[in-house]
Scaffold this active site. Sequence first.
Site, mmCIF file in Angstrom:
data_model
loop_
_atom_site.group_PDB
_atom_site.id
_atom_site.type_symbol
_atom_site.label_atom_id
_atom_site.label_comp_id
_atom_site.label_asym_id
_atom_site.label_seq_id
_atom_site.Cartn_x
_atom_site.Cartn_y
_atom_site.Cartn_z
ATOM 1 N N ASP A 171 -1.278 -0.722 6.352
ATOM 2 C CA ASP A 171 -1.734 0.080 7.464
ATOM 3 C C ASP A 171 -3.006 0.006 7.736
ATOM 4 O OD1 ASP A 171 -2.098 2.015 5.292
ATOM 5 O OD2 ASP A 171 -2.375 3.489 6.844
ATOM 6 N N ASP B 161 -0.135 5.340 0.687
ATOM 7 C CA ASP B 161 -0.581 6.105 1.960
ATOM 8 C C ASP B 161 -0.453 5.407 3.158
ATOM 9 O OD1 ASP B 161 -1.042 8.502 0.570
ATOM 10 O OD2 ASP B 161 -2.644 7.714 -0.173
ATOM 11 N N ASP C 188 0.961 -1.293 0.004
ATOM 12 C CA ASP C 188 -0.032 -0.083 -0.086
ATOM 13 C C ASP C 188 0.951 1.365 -0.058
ATOM 14 O OD1 ASP C 188 -2.435 1.344 0.398
ATOM 15 O OD2 ASP C 188 -2.135 1.603 2.245
#
Length: 342
Positions: free
Chosen positions: A225, A28, A26
């Site tokens: 995250d 961001d 991922d």
Amino acid sequence: MSQTVRTRPEGSDRPLSEAYDTALLDLDGVVYAGGEAIAYAVESLGTARAGGMHLAYVTNNALRTPDTVATHLTELGISAEESDVITSAQAVARLISEQVPAGARVLVIGGDGLRVALRERGLVPVESAEDEPVAVVQGYGGPELPWGRFAEACYAIARGVPWFASNTDLTIPSARGIAPGNGAAVEVVRIATGAEPQVAGKPLPPMHRETILRTGAVRPLVVGDRLDTDIEGAFNGEVDSLLVLTGVTDGAQLLAASPKHRPTYVDADLRGLLTGQPEVVEVGGAFRCGGWAAIAGDERLELEGEGEALDGLRALCAAAWTAAGDGTCGLDGGKALARLGL
């Protein structure tokens, strides 16, 4: 889908960059935040790549093209090619192409990422419901997307045109904080039409399929995250995952995770790719990792010992997830997490 319920983070004798052939990363909250590289990301990814691990960057943000994302990563010091980037725009474009004729017109509510992805699949982006589209696709269009674009989608959907969405993330991180994401815009159209879109992005299978088709990964590791997109996407794809604590997920959310949101591994940041992972073992009813021991009490999670905070968190995860089984843990972990500084 039947899977064994995970009750503790796993250990690994080998560095994760050696145990897995491809990292599905991922962006961001993992690689960068507010456009700037997160601490240790550049060095860790460079080392993993030099050691032979294939790095792929997987994002639900359909606004930017893969070339734009690759250029941004390169500017941050992370070597990346356009082919290393997989977006939800690409996943939804493939989904549409499998249901409409080649050369069909598709009404775009979003940005250039969607238009480029549609053209890649031989479809023709159009801007109005009067252009006789055979599908509507909606993706994040940035903060300046005009309100009238939602009206165009509604006009077409009301005529029976099928509706697709790149993703339904309700929020998106920005340099100033949390902003409405594509999911919030999808809700506007849903409320106005009563329709339901076909969705491609994480955590749903079309996105995972797109990443595997484009990377050729044999033993991938999802790195993210967010529990509800990255980790759940890995669960749905039946592959392993690494949660890094540089983004939105905190210790309390991790302890309360349901089975589909429990990562295989937990680490502070992307340096976790370069190391093995400590094993959590059960001894006398307590879950031990490093110098810590955790147990599930009647009302709260208890933690004893000392050492690395992350080892304490891994032990707490084992106690919480075991107590929860296939549900969520309602025990108070606040005091234990405060002791770890988490």
